[in-house]
Design a protein around this motif. Structure first.
Motif, mmCIF file in Angstrom:
data_model
loop_
_atom_site.group_PDB
_atom_site.id
_atom_site.type_symbol
_atom_site.label_atom_id
_atom_site.label_comp_id
_atom_site.label_asym_id
_atom_site.label_seq_id
_atom_site.Cartn_x
_atom_site.Cartn_y
_atom_site.Cartn_z
ATOM 1 N N ARG A 38 29.233 -16.385 5.352
ATOM 2 C CA ARG A 38 28.082 -15.958 6.128
ATOM 3 C C ARG A 38 26.889 -16.858 5.844
ATOM 4 O O ARG A 38 26.710 -17.323 4.729
ATOM 5 N N ILE A 39 26.096 -17.075 6.861
ATOM 6 C CA ILE A 39 24.867 -17.856 6.717
ATOM 7 C C ILE A 39 23.730 -16.892 6.425
ATOM 8 O O ILE A 39 23.412 -16.029 7.235
ATOM 9 N N SER A 40 23.138 -17.044 5.246
ATOM 10 C CA SER A 40 22.002 -16.209 4.875
ATOM 11 C C SER A 40 20.731 -16.744 5.524
ATOM 12 O O SER A 40 19.906 -15.987 6.017
ATOM 13 N N GLU A 41 20.594 -18.043 5.518
ATOM 14 C CA GLU A 41 19.394 -18.679 6.049
ATOM 15 C C GLU A 41 19.770 -20.092 6.460
ATOM 16 O O GLU A 41 20.538 -20.760 5.776
ATOM 17 N N GLN A 100 0.820 -1.219 0.000
ATOM 18 C CA GLN A 100 0.000 0.000 0.000
ATOM 19 C C GLN A 100 0.851 1.265 0.000
ATOM 20 O O GLN A 100 0.409 2.308 -0.457
ATOM 21 N N HIS A 101 2.055 1.161 0.501
ATOM 22 C CA HIS A 101 2.949 2.324 0.551
ATOM 23 C C HIS A 101 3.982 2.283 -0.570
ATOM 24 O O HIS A 101 5.016 2.935 -0.495
ATOM 25 N N LYS A 102 3.658 1.504 -1.612
ATOM 26 C CA LYS A 102 4.491 1.428 -2.816
ATOM 27 C C LYS A 102 5.936 1.054 -2.511
ATOM 28 O O LYS A 102 6.860 1.438 -3.220
ATOM 29 N N ALA A 103 6.128 0.301 -1.438
ATOM 30 C CA ALA A 103 7.470 -0.182 -1.089
ATOM 31 C C ALA A 103 7.741 -1.465 -1.868
ATOM 32 O O ALA A 103 6.823 -2.234 -2.159
ATOM 33 N N ARG A 104 8.990 -1.648 -2.233
ATOM 34 C CA ARG A 104 9.402 -2.871 -2.935
ATOM 35 C C ARG A 104 10.027 -3.822 -1.934
ATOM 36 O O ARG A 104 10.925 -3.451 -1.182
ATOM 37 N N SER A 105 9.549 -5.045 -1.934
ATOM 38 C CA SER A 105 10.159 -6.075 -1.101
ATOM 39 C C SER A 105 11.328 -6.671 -1.890
ATOM 40 O O SER A 105 11.135 -7.301 -2.927
ATOM 41 N N LEU A 106 12.546 -6.434 -1.413
ATOM 42 C CA LEU A 106 13.732 -6.922 -2.102
ATOM 43 C C LEU A 106 14.067 -8.342 -1.692
ATOM 44 O O LEU A 106 14.622 -9.113 -2.475
ATOM 45 N N SER A 107 13.733 -8.691 -0.463
ATOM 46 C CA SER A 107 13.979 -10.031 0.049
ATOM 47 C C SER A 107 13.173 -10.178 1.327
ATOM 48 O O SER A 107 13.045 -9.222 2.096
ATOM 49 N N ILE A 124 13.327 -4.022 2.432
ATOM 50 C CA ILE A 124 12.454 -3.280 1.522
ATOM 51 C C ILE A 124 13.086 -1.962 1.107
ATOM 52 O O ILE A 124 14.006 -1.461 1.751
ATOM 53 N N SER A 125 12.552 -1.425 0.028
ATOM 54 C CA SER A 125 12.935 -0.117 -0.470
ATOM 55 C C SER A 125 11.656 0.707 -0.567
ATOM 56 O O SER A 125 10.669 0.257 -1.151
ATOM 57 N N VAL A 126 11.677 1.915 0.035
ATOM 58 C CA VAL A 126 10.486 2.746 0.068
ATOM 59 C C VAL A 126 10.881 4.205 -0.186
ATOM 60 O O VAL A 126 11.939 4.648 0.240
ATOM 61 N N SER A 127 10.003 4.948 -0.872
ATOM 62 C CA SER A 127 10.289 6.351 -1.179
ATOM 63 C C SER A 127 10.190 7.191 0.098
ATOM 64 O O SER A 127 9.466 6.828 1.032
ATOM 65 N N PRO A 128 10.891 8.321 0.131
ATOM 66 C CA PRO A 128 10.809 9.207 1.302
ATOM 67 C C PRO A 128 9.371 9.673 1.579
ATOM 68 O O PRO A 128 8.982 9.840 2.731
#
Length: 171
Positions: free
Chosen positions: A117-120, A27-34, A50-54
């Motif tokens: 590094r362990i990612s998951e 709803q806030h136009k954020a992109r889920s990167l992972s 996530i990446s979200v606009s200011p």
């Protein structure tokens, strides 16, 4: 310029938590990167990059923070994309061994010594075929520095036990 955030969300395992979280981010136009979501022991946990606009950041943080009324905790960590490593290889590790309380600790230590590094990571206890004895299963997604010698990694982990079955492959 977008804001990169790591969201950590934990709370009771309420029906539809995944939908509420995903819809709020969308709803806030954020992109889920992972993202990773899990249910364990009657609890819900999610980690989202996530990446979200200011312009949308304040509304997003407000809406997510309001989830605390249902016992949900939300933590926001700003991320600097320049700080993320860009010269890494992705590896998949599958390991089965006799159950040992220190196995995950030992594997984590050996990987860390090699700057991996362990990612998951997913661990489980499973019954052995025919005997029913307990075996430990570890599946992990790993980030290794480019040029990491996978054979050396394999040898180091196999040194933990002669009864260990291990597969490490590019992921």
């Amino acid at each position: 310029m977008t804001n990169n955030l790591l969201l950590t969300v934990t709370g009771p395992d309420l029906p539809g938590m995944e939908d509420v979280l995903a819809r709020t981010v969308s709803q806030h136009k954020a992109r889920s990167l992972s993202s990773h979501m899990a249910h364990m022991g009657g609890r819900f946990a999610s980690i989202m990059f996530i990446s979200v606009s200011p312009e949308e950041l304040k509304g997003l943080t407000s809406d997510l923070t309001s989830m605390k009324n249902n016992g949900v905790k939300v933590q926001f960590d700003r991320m600097d994309p320049a700080a993320l490593p860009d010269h890494e290889s992705h590896l998949l590790m599958n390991l089965i061994a006799d159950e040992a309380p220190e196995l995950v600790t030992d594997v984590s230590r050996l990987l860390g010594e090699q700057h991996i590094r362990i990612s998951e990571i997913h661990t489980d206890t499973i019954p052995a075929p025919y005997t029913g004895e307990h075996l430990q299963s570890i599946q992990a997604h790993l980030y290794a520095p480019d040029g990491t010698d996978v054979d050396t990694v394999r040898e180091r982990i196999e040194s933990l036990s002669p009864e260990l079955i291990l597969d490490i492959s590019p992921g």
